[in-house]
Design a protein around this motif. Structure first.
Motif, PDB file in Angstrom:
ATOM      1  N   PHE A 130      -7.078  -2.167  -5.830  1.00  0.00           N
ATOM      2  CA  PHE A 130      -7.592  -0.942  -5.210  1.00  0.00           C
ATOM      3  C   PHE A 130      -8.941  -0.527  -5.787  1.00  0.00           C
ATOM      4  O   PHE A 130      -9.705   0.173  -5.124  1.00  0.00           O
ATOM      5  CB  PHE A 130      -6.539   0.182  -5.299  1.00  0.00           C
ATOM      6  CG  PHE A 130      -5.388  -0.091  -4.363  1.00  0.00           C
ATOM      7  CD1 PHE A 130      -5.510   0.174  -3.008  1.00  0.00           C
ATOM      8  CD2 PHE A 130      -4.225  -0.684  -4.815  1.00  0.00           C
ATOM      9  CE1 PHE A 130      -4.477  -0.124  -2.118  1.00  0.00           C
ATOM     10  CE2 PHE A 130      -3.179  -0.989  -3.941  1.00  0.00           C
ATOM     11  CZ  PHE A 130      -3.306  -0.709  -2.593  1.00  0.00           C
TER      12      PHE A 130
ATOM     13  N   ASP B 142       0.854  -1.206   0.000  1.00  0.00           N
ATOM     14  CA  ASP B 142       0.000   0.000   0.000  1.00  0.00           C
ATOM     15  C   ASP B 142       0.886   1.251   0.000  1.00  0.00           C
ATOM     16  O   ASP B 142       0.573   2.235   0.640  1.00  0.00           O
ATOM     17  CB  ASP B 142      -0.897  -0.019   1.251  1.00  0.00           C
ATOM     18  CG  ASP B 142      -1.951   1.086   1.253  1.00  0.00           C
ATOM     19  OD1 ASP B 142      -2.365   1.536   0.171  1.00  0.00           O
ATOM     20  OD2 ASP B 142      -2.340   1.517   2.360  1.00  0.00           O
TER      21      ASP B 142
ATOM     22  N   ARG C 245     -11.814  -0.017  -3.023  1.00  0.00           N
ATOM     23  CA  ARG C 245     -12.541   1.257  -3.005  1.00  0.00           C
ATOM     24  C   ARG C 245     -14.030   1.064  -3.279  1.00  0.00           C
ATOM     25  O   ARG C 245     -14.858   1.756  -2.680  1.00  0.00           O
ATOM     26  CB  ARG C 245     -11.906   2.220  -4.014  1.00  0.00           C
ATOM     27  CG  ARG C 245     -10.563   2.746  -3.541  1.00  0.00           C
ATOM     28  CD  ARG C 245     -10.004   3.783  -4.479  1.00  0.00           C
ATOM     29  NE  ARG C 245      -8.796   4.391  -3.945  1.00  0.00           N
ATOM     30  CZ  ARG C 245      -8.279   5.524  -4.389  1.00  0.00           C
ATOM     31  NH1 ARG C 245      -8.859   6.150  -5.392  1.00  0.00           N
ATOM     32  NH2 ARG C 245      -7.186   6.017  -3.852  1.00  0.00           N
TER      33      ARG C 245
ATOM     34  N   HIS D 170     -12.424   6.716  -0.658  1.00  0.00           N
ATOM     35  CA  HIS D 170     -11.715   7.211  -1.834  1.00  0.00           C
ATOM     36  C   HIS D 170     -12.562   6.909  -3.068  1.00  0.00           C
ATOM     37  O   HIS D 170     -13.353   5.977  -3.083  1.00  0.00           O
ATOM     38  CB  HIS D 170     -10.378   6.504  -1.976  1.00  0.00           C
ATOM     39  CG  HIS D 170      -9.399   6.791  -0.874  1.00  0.00           C
ATOM     40  ND1 HIS D 170      -8.835   8.026  -0.680  1.00  0.00           N
ATOM     41  CD2 HIS D 170      -8.866   5.988   0.075  1.00  0.00           C
ATOM     42  CE1 HIS D 170      -7.999   7.964   0.346  1.00  0.00           C
ATOM     43  NE2 HIS D 170      -8.014   6.746   0.834  1.00  0.00           N
TER      44      HIS D 170
ATOM     45  N   PHE E 275       1.529   4.057  -1.297  1.00  0.00           N
ATOM     46  CA  PHE E 275       1.066   5.225  -2.034  1.00  0.00           C
ATOM     47  C   PHE E 275       1.896   6.440  -1.601  1.00  0.00           C
ATOM     48  O   PHE E 275       2.622   6.388  -0.614  1.00  0.00           O
ATOM     49  CB  PHE E 275      -0.418   5.473  -1.734  1.00  0.00           C
ATOM     50  CG  PHE E 275      -1.364   4.583  -2.496  1.00  0.00           C
ATOM     51  CD1 PHE E 275      -1.207   3.201  -2.511  1.00  0.00           C
ATOM     52  CD2 PHE E 275      -2.434   5.127  -3.197  1.00  0.00           C
ATOM     53  CE1 PHE E 275      -2.078   2.377  -3.208  1.00  0.00           C
ATOM     54  CE2 PHE E 275      -3.316   4.316  -3.900  1.00  0.00           C
ATOM     55  CZ  PHE E 275      -3.143   2.942  -3.907  1.00  0.00           C
TER      56      PHE E 275
ATOM     57  N   PHE F  81      -1.142  -2.974   5.744  1.00  0.00           N
ATOM     58  CA  PHE F  81      -1.648  -3.868   4.694  1.00  0.00           C
ATOM     59  C   PHE F  81      -0.527  -4.777   4.194  1.00  0.00           C
ATOM     60  O   PHE F  81      -0.673  -5.434   3.160  1.00  0.00           O
ATOM     61  CB  PHE F  81      -2.225  -3.076   3.517  1.00  0.00           C
ATOM     62  CG  PHE F  81      -3.608  -2.539   3.774  1.00  0.00           C
ATOM     63  CD1 PHE F  81      -4.688  -3.392   3.914  1.00  0.00           C
ATOM     64  CD2 PHE F  81      -3.822  -1.167   3.884  1.00  0.00           C
ATOM     65  CE1 PHE F  81      -5.967  -2.895   4.153  1.00  0.00           C
ATOM     66  CE2 PHE F  81      -5.097  -0.665   4.121  1.00  0.00           C
ATOM     67  CZ  PHE F  81      -6.170  -1.529   4.259  1.00  0.00           C
TER      68      PHE F  81
HETATM   69  N1  LIG Z   1      -4.125   3.478  -0.366  1.00  0.00           N
HETATM   70  C1  LIG Z   1      -5.504   3.067  -0.296  1.00  0.00           C
HETATM   71  C2  LIG Z   1      -6.134   3.415   1.036  1.00  0.00           C
HETATM   72  C3  LIG Z   1      -5.786   2.476   2.153  1.00  0.00           C
HETATM   73  O1  LIG Z   1      -4.570   2.811   2.744  1.00  0.00           O
HETATM   74  C4  LIG Z   1      -6.298   3.712  -1.409  1.00  0.00           C
HETATM   75  O2  LIG Z   1      -5.865   4.749  -1.912  1.00  0.00           O
HETATM   76  O3  LIG Z   1      -7.347   3.195  -1.779  1.00  0.00           O
END
Ligand SMILES: N[C@@H](CCO)C(=O)O
Ligand SMILES: Nc1ncnc2c1ncn2[C@@H]1O[C@H](COP(=O)(O)OP(=O)(O)OP(=O)(O)O)[C@@H](O)[C@H]1O
Length: 320
Positions: free
Chosen positions: A281, A197, A285, A301, A199, A218
């Motif tokens: 993702f 994860d 989401r 998100h 990001f 995660f």
């Molecule tokens: N990185 C994930 C959120 C959970 O850390 C996202 O952008 O969907």
């Protein structure tokens, strides 16, 4: 807002003393984040002020947490800049505060670079490879809990909420990923503990210098290429269209490859794993968006972003 559980100064002080971290001087709730309760906690020891983060885990259980916390400790000891969970006199790093599992880690310097340039992507790639190598002799095992079995379980749950052309893409991609996972190239991919994860908001920079990775909750054992794919899909795209950014992607993979060269099987499976990273993702989401957890304060998100990224990855099979 990310203080789901209020921690009093006294309660935090008690824990800092038990961990031999000195006298608590400052305790402040952290606003970012959607999963856990986080506080910045500063304490004084021998006239020096040290900075920590106190986390109360709202979702993860005391059974799952040791894998993440001891992985961070293992990586920190191997010289990878990740938060180091602080142990008590017995060396235990999982504590309890207000009836919740809790940890205290050192606070990383710097801030997230939300609009990274190629130079930041290169720093990320290099450190990611170093982190993968450093994780090779980590003894604990826990699969990526957001891997293929979870996708197979969750896709049928979110399908009823989708338009026909979205449902078709989701079904087809899941079938493709099951097929990929059964291939000999996939079996040959090198694996180990991955962040899964990573990001832009889970890395810190001071200028162009990477000061660390955090939020390992995660993490799990999976293919190293999946970790690279997750990074490419967030750091090396145009954030509006979801399109691949060649200069940033080359910077990331070349820096990674210089530390830990990609194998032939990895080179062959780059396109499939980039799709897997986007699918993972998109599914999570969709799940957060259509089936929000009870009493959840999180703002989900946008799922359509990863639908765009996935469509781009399906259309253009990119490999370095
Ligand atoms: N990185 C994930 C959120 C959970 O850390 C996202 O952008 O969907
Ligand atoms: N070790 C650390 N050093 C410095 N800052 C940290 C550290 N851990 C957390 N933070 C800060 O706290 C914020 C929230 O942390 P984090 O992203 O881990 O939240 P979360 O709710 O656990 O997870 P999520 O990102 O999934 O919402 C981060 O954006 C960062 O600013």
């Amino acid at each position: 807002m990310a203080v789901f559980t209020e921690v009093s100064f006294e309660e935090a002080q008690k824990l800092m003393r038990r961990l031999n971290l000195g006298e608590l001087r400052d305790l402040r709730g952290i606003e970012g984040g959607i999963e856990n309760t986080n506080y910045f906690a500063s304490s004084e020891q021998d006239g020096v002020l040290n900075h920590y983060v106190l986390t109360l885990f709202e979702r993860l259980s005391a059974q799952q947490l040791p894998f993440y916390l001891y992985l961070m400790k293992h990586l920190a000891h191997a010289g990878i800049p990740v938060p180091d969970p602080q142990g008590d006199a017995n060396g235990d790093v999982l504590h309890a505060v207000c009836g919740k599992p809790a940890a205290v880690v050192n606070r990383l310097a710097g801030k997230s670079q939300l609009a990274p340039e190629a130079v930041h992507c290169a720093a990320l790639g290099e450190m990611l490879a170093r982190m993968h190598l450093a994780g090779r002799d980590y003894a604990r095992e826990q699969p990526n809990l957001r891997g293929l079995p979870w996708w197979n379980e969750t896709v049928p749950v979110v399908l009823p909420y989708l338009a026909p052309e979205q449902a078709e893409l989701l079904r087809a991609e899941l079938a493709f990923q099951n097929h990929t996972a059964a291939s000999s190239d996939y079996a040959a991919l090198p694996r180990g503990p991955v962040h899964a994860d990573l990001f832009r908001d889970n890395a810190m920079f001071e200028g162009e210098r990477l000061t660390g990775f955090f939020d390992f909750y995660f993490a799990g054992v999976d293919t190293w290429l999946f970790d690279v794919a997750v990074c490419l899909n967030d750091w090396c795209i145009d954030w509006t269209s979801g399109r691949h950014d060649e200069a940033k992607a080359q910077a990331l993979v070349q820096a990674y490859d210089a530390v830990r060269p990609f194998t032939a099987a990895e080179r062959a499976l780059f396109p499939a794993l980039l799709r897997a990273g986007a699918l993972r993702f998109w599914i999570s989401r969709l799940w957060d968006f259509h089936l929000p957890r009870e009493a959840s304060m999180l703002k989900p998100h946008d799922p359509t972003h990863f639908e765009r990224v996935l469509r781009d990855r399906v259309q253009q099979a990119w490999r370095p």
